[in-house]
Structure formats: C-alpha cells, structure tokens
Design an enzyme around this catalytic site. Structure first.
Site, mmCIF file in Angstrom:
data_model
loop_
_atom_site.group_PDB
_atom_site.id
_atom_site.type_symbol
_atom_site.label_atom_id
_atom_site.label_comp_id
_atom_site.label_asym_id
_atom_site.label_seq_id
_atom_site.Cartn_x
_atom_site.Cartn_y
_atom_site.Cartn_z
ATOM 1 N N ARG A 1 -25.375 8.830 67.001
ATOM 2 C CA ARG A 1 -25.618 9.413 68.326
ATOM 3 C C ARG A 1 -25.546 10.942 68.296
ATOM 4 N NH1 ARG A 1 -22.703 5.501 72.719
ATOM 5 N NH2 ARG A 1 -23.920 3.630 72.302
ATOM 6 N N ASP B 1 -19.111 8.511 88.130
ATOM 7 C CA ASP B 1 -19.086 8.351 86.675
ATOM 8 C C ASP B 1 -18.838 9.729 86.061
ATOM 9 O OD1 ASP B 1 -20.222 5.902 84.702
ATOM 10 O OD2 ASP B 1 -20.212 7.890 83.786
HETATM 11 C C1 LIG Z 1 -19.847 0.118 80.179
HETATM 12 S S1 LIG Z 1 -20.112 1.158 81.565
HETATM 13 C C2 LIG Z 1 -19.606 0.087 82.895
HETATM 14 C C3 LIG Z 1 -20.548 0.144 84.072
HETATM 15 C C4 LIG Z 1 -20.227 -0.823 85.209
HETATM 16 N N1 LIG Z 1 -18.932 -0.560 85.763
HETATM 17 C C5 LIG Z 1 -20.335 -2.243 84.744
HETATM 18 O O1 LIG Z 1 -19.323 -2.925 84.534
HETATM 19 O O2 LIG Z 1 -21.470 -2.715 84.565
HETATM 20 C C6 LIG Z 1 -18.739 2.306 81.434
HETATM 21 C C7 LIG Z 1 -18.933 3.572 82.226
HETATM 22 O O3 LIG Z 1 -17.676 4.252 82.319
HETATM 23 C C8 LIG Z 1 -17.932 5.643 82.291
HETATM 24 N N2 LIG Z 1 -16.697 6.362 81.928
HETATM 25 C C9 LIG Z 1 -16.091 6.424 80.722
HETATM 26 N N3 LIG Z 1 -15.009 7.220 80.779
HETATM 27 C C10 LIG Z 1 -14.909 7.656 82.061
HETATM 28 C C11 LIG Z 1 -13.989 8.499 82.753
HETATM 29 N N4 LIG Z 1 -12.944 9.070 82.132
HETATM 30 N N5 LIG Z 1 -14.217 8.737 84.065
HETATM 31 C C12 LIG Z 1 -15.266 8.168 84.691
HETATM 32 N N6 LIG Z 1 -16.167 7.367 84.100
HETATM 33 C C13 LIG Z 1 -15.985 7.100 82.796
HETATM 34 C C14 LIG Z 1 -19.046 5.779 81.269
HETATM 35 O O4 LIG Z 1 -19.754 6.993 81.407
HETATM 36 C C15 LIG Z 1 -19.894 4.543 81.567
HETATM 37 O O5 LIG Z 1 -20.977 4.839 82.411
#
Ligand SMILES: C[S@@+](CC[C@H](N)C(=O)[O-])C[C@H]1O[C@@H](n2cnc3c(N)ncnc32)[C@H](O)[C@@H]1O
Length: 287
Positions: free
Chosen positions: A51, A160
């Site tokens: 990445r 996010d």
């Molecule tokens: C796997 S996705 C989950 C999306 C959705 N909640 C679902 O379950 O389908 C994880 C998301 O968490 C976000 N994320 C990771 N660390 C974070 C943080 N410290 N604060 C806010 N968002 C975060 C990532 O950018 C990503 O878009």
C-alpha cells in the site's frame, strides 16, 4: 536494544522495489498508532509495503525513510491523510450484520419515532462509517419507521478518521454490486440510477451529516446519542484503547440507548449491559 533486535531491525521485512526493513515497519506502525490507535501486527508487513510503495511511486520518493520523514512533518497534512487512507481497512457493506438493523427497526424505532413526533431530539451515530454504507443503511431503517424524519429533530452523524473515504461517502454514489444487499422495496424508494451507478436519494442523505473525526481524539458533540454503531473499528485497536473507547461510548449514550459493535468485538464498560447479539444497552444513571 539487544544485538539480536538490532540485527532484526536491519533485516529486510519485505523484498521489493524499495528497501523495507523491520525498522521501517516499526516506524510505520508507531506513526499509525499515534495517528489512529490502529495496532499493526508484523503479519501485515507485506500489505503495508504494497500500500505504501504505491504512494512512494506516485510521489517519486526513493526510499521509505524519506517518505516517513515526509509523513512525520507537521506541515504535510495531505501526505498524512494519504498515509492514513492507505493503511486503514475500509471494507463495508449495506446492511452488514443485519441483526443490528432488525434490532433498530423492531426494538428501538417505535420509541424513537414517538420521541421525535413529540418534538424530542433523536441522535444516531455511525462511528467509523467508512464509505457510507452503514449510515445510509441506518437512515433507510429510520425512514421506514418514520418517513417524516427529515422534518423532525432526527440526525445521524457519520464519522471516520479517513478524509478520503468520508468525501466518497458524502457523494452517496455506489456500484451495482454495492447496492445488491439493499432490500428491493427500499432500493426502489431510496436509490436512484446515476449513469453506470446508483445514487442514494436526497431524503436519505438529508438525515446524515458526515464529518472527519478521530475516535481517539476529542469529540466535539455536545449531546448524547440514542444509538451508536461502532462496528469493525475497535478490532484494529489494542485492548486498553478498546476499553477507553467503549467507556466513552457508554458515557455518550442516553439512558436506555444502544451500542452495536462488530461480530468479533466485545465491549466491557461501566454502564453497558449486554442485550442481544453484539448489542449493549446503556443502563440508567442514578441521581
Ligand atoms: C472496516 S471499516 C468498518 C466500516 C463499518 N463500520 C462497517 O462495519 O461496515 C473501519 C473504519 O474505521 C475507520 N477508523 C480506523 N481508525 C479510526 C479512528 N481512530 N477514528 C475513526 N475512524 C477510524 C477506518 O478509516 C475505516 O473506515
């Protein structure tokens, strides 16, 4: 550092076009942890390399140490957000883990609709909303029970850490494959064809406000929430970070409010009572 650890730090972690040592991996992991709380394990080294190598190529940077110095520079806001965007996992789906949407529709919506119709405030939060599938699924569930929601005090916050994904989410445009999990009656009501793709209708979008927010930083929201979805986000954090986050969610919920988490997560916090599958109810505060 022991001689063995020093030796390992200099070893190549992933062989490829750019030199990527275990020391480089540790620097990436430390920076990502500081920025987001995400805990990278060594098994992810190849993924991290592929990445970020893309980013080095795009920026015509010759090695990882120069790239990491650039990300660490407080002036490089743009590169930091590209770094975050490259390393976060954004996998998501409409109506993912459908039992939460069933719980919202069948157990919660009657009360929330009554509150809103009586002039009360109703707040829902999709924390870690990725490309928007989750908050729009919440909005469509709300509209099924409360079609006039946009004219009442009903709001869904979608946040996010990744600004690139938040911008994409706000456009509300998806592919055919993306919209397939949306039940056909809801799809007909709330999704419009848009060129080759599909766009979420304005009545659904009107309920959702997108915002870039690091869950580990300050939360500027003043009011508590009735519902918080934070699914498949905490899984990337270490245990102490998860515990702090779940306690903050407990504190941010109204009495009787619900927290929904991902299928492989577990929340332990004062005030949170396990209720149904990966759903927790905020117990009443005394006094
Ligand atoms: C796997 S996705 C989950 C999306 C959705 N909640 C679902 O379950 O389908 C994880 C998301 O968490 C976000 N994320 C990771 N660390 C974070 C943080 N410290 N604060 C806010 N968002 C975060 C990532 O950018 C990503 O878009």
């Amino acid at each position: 550092m022991t001689a063995l650890a020093r030796q390992k730090a200099d070893d190549i972690a992933v062989a490829g076009e750019f030199v990527f040592t275990w020391h480089d991996f540790s620097c990436v992991a430390a920076m990502l942890y500081d920025l987001s709380g995400i805990h990278l394990v060594e098994a992810k080294a190849s993924l991290v390399y592929s990445r970020l190598a893309k980013r080095l190529r795009e920026r015509q940077i010759k090695d990882f140490s120069s790239y990491l110095a650039m990300v660490a520079d407080p002036q490089s806001v743009e590169e930091r957000s590209a770094f975050l965007s490259a390393l976060t996992t954004n996998v998501t789906r409409f109506y993912r883990e459908p039992h939460h949407f069933e719980h919202l529709a069948e157990v919660k919506m009657d009360q929330l609709a009554r509150t809103a119709r009586a002039g009360g405030r109703v707040r829902l939060w999709s924390a870690g909303c990725s490309a928007g599938h989750e908050p729009y699924s919440i909005a469509m569930t709300v509209l099924e029970a409360l079609p006039e929601a946009a004219r009442l005090d009903v709001k869904i916050l979608a946040s996010d850490i990744d600004p690139v994904i938040v911008n994409r989410a706000a456009t509300g445009v998806y592919s055919q494959g993306d919209v397939e999990p949306i039940p056909p009656t809801i799809l007909r009501k709330h999704v419009r064809r848009q060129g080759d793709g599909f766009e979420i209708s304005s009545d659904v979008k009107a309920l959702v406000s997108f915002r870039v927010l690091n869950l580990l930083g300050d939360w500027p929201m003043k009011n508590r929430f009735d519902i918080i979805f934070c699914r498949n986000v905490a899984i990337y954090f270490d245990a102490p970070t998860q515990d702090r986050l779940f306690q903050r969610f407990s504190d941010a919920l109204n009495d009787g409010g619900h927290l929904y988490i991902g299928h492989s997560e577990r929340a332990e916090a004062r005030g949170l009572i396990p209720d149904s599958l990966t759903a927790y109810r905020r117990e009443a505060r005394h006094g």
